[in-house]
Design a protein around this motif. Structure first.
Motif, PDB file in Angstrom:
ATOM      1  N   ASP A  55       1.036  -1.095  -0.158  1.00  0.00           N
ATOM      2  CA  ASP A  55      -0.117  -0.021   0.057  1.00  0.00           C
ATOM      3  C   ASP A  55       0.935   1.279  -0.033  1.00  0.00           C
ATOM      4  OD1 ASP A  55      -2.585  -1.750   0.015  1.00  0.00           O
ATOM      5  OD2 ASP A  55      -2.620  -1.385   2.022  1.00  0.00           O
ATOM      6  N   ALA A  56       1.964   1.243   0.667  1.00  0.00           N
ATOM      7  CA  ALA A  56       2.596   2.253   0.813  1.00  0.00           C
ATOM      8  C   ALA A  56       3.537   2.601  -0.496  1.00  0.00           C
ATOM      9  CB  ALA A  56       3.768   2.206   1.884  1.00  0.00           C
ATOM     10  N   ALA A  57       3.851   1.621  -1.253  1.00  0.00           N
ATOM     11  CA  ALA A  57       4.362   1.819  -2.652  1.00  0.00           C
ATOM     12  C   ALA A  57       3.365   2.341  -3.611  1.00  0.00           C
ATOM     13  CB  ALA A  57       5.180   0.414  -2.971  1.00  0.00           C
ATOM     14  N   CYS A  58       2.232   1.666  -3.361  1.00  0.00           N
ATOM     15  CA  CYS A  58       1.163   2.129  -4.580  1.00  0.00           C
ATOM     16  C   CYS A  58       0.893   3.583  -4.380  1.00  0.00           C
ATOM     17  CB  CYS A  58      -0.181   1.278  -4.263  1.00  0.00           C
ATOM     18  SG  CYS A  58       0.113  -0.452  -4.830  1.00  0.00           S
ATOM     19  N   TRP A  59       0.992   4.173  -2.971  1.00  0.00           N
ATOM     20  CA  TRP A  59       0.203   5.445  -3.065  1.00  0.00           C
ATOM     21  C   TRP A  59       1.181   6.369  -2.005  1.00  0.00           C
ATOM     22  CZ3 TRP A  59      -2.866   6.228  -6.425  1.00  0.00           C
ATOM     23  CH2 TRP A  59      -3.692   5.251  -6.876  1.00  0.00           C
TER      24      TRP A  59
ATOM     25  N   ARG B 151      -0.951   9.549  -4.532  1.00  0.00           N
ATOM     26  CA  ARG B 151      -2.438   9.770  -3.888  1.00  0.00           C
ATOM     27  C   ARG B 151      -2.740  11.077  -4.389  1.00  0.00           C
ATOM     28  NH1 ARG B 151      -5.964   6.752  -2.725  1.00  0.00           N
ATOM     29  NH2 ARG B 151      -4.641   5.381  -1.605  1.00  0.00           N
ATOM     30  N   ASP B 152      -2.176  12.381  -4.158  1.00  0.00           N
ATOM     31  CA  ASP B 152      -2.560  13.602  -4.491  1.00  0.00           C
ATOM     32  C   ASP B 152      -3.023  13.980  -6.006  1.00  0.00           C
ATOM     33  OD1 ASP B 152      -2.017  14.087  -1.876  1.00  0.00           O
ATOM     34  OD2 ASP B 152      -0.351  15.310  -2.156  1.00  0.00           O
ATOM     35  N   THR B 153      -2.456  13.075  -6.735  1.00  0.00           N
ATOM     36  CA  THR B 153      -2.503  13.267  -8.061  1.00  0.00           C
ATOM     37  C   THR B 153      -3.854  12.539  -8.406  1.00  0.00           C
ATOM     38  OG1 THR B 153      -0.201  13.541  -8.714  1.00  0.00           O
ATOM     39  CG2 THR B 153      -1.921  12.829 -10.623  1.00  0.00           C
ATOM     40  N   ALA B 154      -4.250  11.429  -8.004  1.00  0.00           N
ATOM     41  CA  ALA B 154      -5.314  10.581  -8.320  1.00  0.00           C
ATOM     42  C   ALA B 154      -6.530  11.277  -7.716  1.00  0.00           C
ATOM     43  CB  ALA B 154      -5.328   9.287  -7.643  1.00  0.00           C
ATOM     44  N   GLU B 155      -6.249  12.019  -6.403  1.00  0.00           N
ATOM     45  CA  GLU B 155      -7.480  12.568  -5.895  1.00  0.00           C
ATOM     46  C   GLU B 155      -7.597  14.121  -6.341  1.00  0.00           C
ATOM     47  OE1 GLU B 155      -6.622  12.089  -1.752  1.00  0.00           O
ATOM     48  OE2 GLU B 155      -7.382   9.934  -1.679  1.00  0.00           O
ATOM     49  N   GLY B 156      -6.931  14.543  -7.249  1.00  0.00           N
ATOM     50  CA  GLY B 156      -7.281  16.021  -8.138  1.00  0.00           C
ATOM     51  C   GLY B 156      -6.701  16.954  -7.441  1.00  0.00           C
ATOM     52  N   ARG B 157      -5.637  16.792  -6.588  1.00  0.00           N
ATOM     53  CA  ARG B 157      -4.806  17.975  -5.999  1.00  0.00           C
ATOM     54  C   ARG B 157      -3.784  18.606  -6.703  1.00  0.00           C
ATOM     55  NH1 ARG B 157      -6.765  15.014  -1.390  1.00  0.00           N
ATOM     56  NH2 ARG B 157      -4.866  13.974  -1.396  1.00  0.00           N
ATOM     57  N   ARG B 158      -3.374  17.730  -7.799  1.00  0.00           N
ATOM     58  CA  ARG B 158      -2.436  18.182  -8.600  1.00  0.00           C
ATOM     59  C   ARG B 158      -1.155  18.767  -8.174  1.00  0.00           C
ATOM     60  NH1 ARG B 158      -5.168  22.062 -12.008  1.00  0.00           N
ATOM     61  NH2 ARG B 158      -3.590  23.850 -11.884  1.00  0.00           N
ATOM     62  N   PRO B 159      -0.167  18.108  -7.574  1.00  0.00           N
ATOM     63  CA  PRO B 159       1.006  18.435  -6.957  1.00  0.00           C
ATOM     64  C   PRO B 159       1.869  19.177  -7.795  1.00  0.00           C
ATOM     65  CG  PRO B 159       0.515  16.137  -6.500  1.00  0.00           C
ATOM     66  CD  PRO B 159      -0.198  16.461  -7.466  1.00  0.00           C
ATOM     67  N   PRO B 160       2.615  20.005  -7.520  1.00  0.00           N
ATOM     68  CA  PRO B 160       3.813  20.566  -8.417  1.00  0.00           C
ATOM     69  C   PRO B 160       4.181  19.833  -9.246  1.00  0.00           C
ATOM     70  CG  PRO B 160       3.870  21.759  -6.244  1.00  0.00           C
ATOM     71  CD  PRO B 160       3.235  20.381  -6.024  1.00  0.00           C
ATOM     72  N   LEU B 161       4.073  20.274 -10.933  1.00  0.00           N
ATOM     73  CA  LEU B 161       4.966  19.518 -11.949  1.00  0.00           C
ATOM     74  C   LEU B 161       6.124  18.865 -11.818  1.00  0.00           C
ATOM     75  CD1 LEU B 161       3.571  18.193 -14.440  1.00  0.00           C
ATOM     76  CD2 LEU B 161       3.948  20.090 -15.627  1.00  0.00           C
ATOM     77  N   VAL B 162       6.959  20.162 -11.082  1.00  0.00           N
ATOM     78  CA  VAL B 162       8.351  19.711 -10.931  1.00  0.00           C
ATOM     79  C   VAL B 162       8.613  18.278 -10.276  1.00  0.00           C
ATOM     80  CG1 VAL B 162       8.570  20.755  -8.744  1.00  0.00           C
ATOM     81  CG2 VAL B 162      10.429  20.785 -10.075  1.00  0.00           C
ATOM     82  N   TYR B 163       7.684  17.747  -9.272  1.00  0.00           N
ATOM     83  CA  TYR B 163       7.771  16.413  -8.551  1.00  0.00           C
ATOM     84  C   TYR B 163       7.742  15.448  -9.748  1.00  0.00           C
ATOM     85  CZ  TYR B 163       7.488  19.037  -4.447  1.00  0.00           C
ATOM     86  OH  TYR B 163       7.443  20.072  -3.397  1.00  0.00           O
TER      87      TYR B 163
ATOM     88  N   GLY C 290       3.239  -5.025 -10.328  1.00  0.00           N
ATOM     89  CA  GLY C 290       1.827  -4.971  -9.770  1.00  0.00           C
ATOM     90  C   GLY C 290       1.420  -3.454  -9.251  1.00  0.00           C
ATOM     91  N   ILE C 291       2.517  -2.797  -8.450  1.00  0.00           N
ATOM     92  CA  ILE C 291       2.084  -1.591  -7.795  1.00  0.00           C
ATOM     93  C   ILE C 291       1.946  -0.556  -9.073  1.00  0.00           C
ATOM     94  CG2 ILE C 291       3.181  -1.966  -5.721  1.00  0.00           C
ATOM     95  CD1 ILE C 291       5.587  -0.424  -6.527  1.00  0.00           C
TER      96      ILE C 291
ATOM     97  N   SER D 278      11.971  -4.924  -2.664  1.00  0.00           N
ATOM     98  CA  SER D 278      11.487  -4.310  -3.902  1.00  0.00           C
ATOM     99  C   SER D 278      10.361  -2.674  -3.249  1.00  0.00           C
ATOM    100  CB  SER D 278      10.918  -5.062  -4.976  1.00  0.00           C
ATOM    101  OG  SER D 278      11.670  -5.722  -5.378  1.00  0.00           O
ATOM    102  N   LEU D 279       9.509  -3.253  -2.556  1.00  0.00           N
ATOM    103  CA  LEU D 279       8.486  -2.498  -2.388  1.00  0.00           C
ATOM    104  C   LEU D 279       9.098  -1.457  -1.439  1.00  0.00           C
ATOM    105  CD1 LEU D 279       5.481  -4.932  -1.353  1.00  0.00           C
ATOM    106  CD2 LEU D 279       5.926  -3.406  -3.486  1.00  0.00           C
TER     107      LEU D 279
END
Length: 258
Positions: free
Chosen positions: A46-50, A55-67, A174-175, A244-245
């Motif tokens: 779960d930590a590797a997936c999100w 998480r922020d991108t998936a939820e629409g918060r749009r982190p800075p594109l530089v990241y 998988g992740i 790996s994770l």
């Protein structure tokens, strides 16, 4: 030869010969050792997936594109090397000498064919965010990326077939299949920040969101076929997966430090 014998021979010659092929990797019940591994790695999975960026991108918060630029620049090492990890696993297969061996060989070869264009699609994604390939090719990987790459390379080269498949195809593929499915559509919002969002830019994301739900399931079937449950191999497979994770999570976080 009588007319009846000629007729029989004619009919027999028309019967198609069934071509030989190893059986597919179909889902089956998990043995106890594999259930234990999945439960033991659930938190790391779960930590590797999100990590926060995904998480922020998936939820629409749009982190800075530089990241995203940093993550993609750094992870090109892993994307470009992934077919090489799989080739090291492929070198451990034979053909029919062990149960499921031919099926595993075919799966790796088919998966390698799918991987053929992924580096190019990844470069298209990076270019859409404003980075040129020449800069990408000369990125100096962070220590965390070097550690992840070394683990995948060395495990696929020197570990058992099961350890290599667990570390790369189960854990990393998988992740990737999980987070890409939730990120692919929200990522289009980066057009407002100057990203070029078109078919070529989205191909890598869309491809992984589409097919990587099946590959990890098949990877688990490979683990069932090539792991000796009577010795210490299940513990080594668990260690390879967990490492790996954790290294993946560490690498993503390192890219997002201000």
């Amino acid at each position: 030869m009588s007319s009846s014998e000629q007729e029989v021979r004619s009919l027999t010659s028309r019967v198609p010969v069934r071509r030989y092929g190893p059986p597919p990797l179909s889902p089956s019940a998990h043995p106890r050792w594999l259930e234990s591994m999945l439960e033991s790695t659930r938190r790391d999975w779960d930590a590797a997936c999100w990590p926060p960026l995904f998480r922020d991108t998936a939820e629409g918060r749009r982190p800075p594109l530089v990241y995203w630029r940093r993550v993609l620049s750094q992870f090109f090492l892993i994307v470009e090397s992934f077919p090489k990890y799989m080739a090291l696993s492929l070198a451990k297969t034979t053909y029919g000498r062990a149960e499921g061996d031919a099926s595993i060989r075919r799966w790796l070869l088919q998966n390698l064919a799918v991987e053929a264009r992924h580096a190019e699609w990844f470069i298209d994604w990076v270019r859409a965010l404003g980075l040129e390939p020449e800069a990408l090719f000369h990125v100096r990987p962070l220590p965390e990326l070097q550690a992840l790459h070394a683990h995948l390379r060395d495990t696929c080269a020197r570990g058992t077939l099961a350890e290599g498949i667990a570390a790369s195809n189960w854990a990393i593929e998988g992740i990737t299949g999980v987070w890409t499915r939730d990120v692919v559509e929200p990522f289009r919002a980066y057009a407002a920040d100057g990203a070029r969002i078109d078919a070529s830019a989205m191909m890598w994301l869309k491809a992984h969101a589409r097919y990587d739900d099946l590959h990890p399931v098949e990877a688990l079937e490979i683990l069932k076929l090539c792991t000796d449950p009577t010795g210490d191999e299940p513990a080594r497979v668990l260690d390879a997966t967990r490492k790996s994770l954790r290294l993946y999570t560490s690498a993503i976080r390192a890219c997002c430090v201000d």
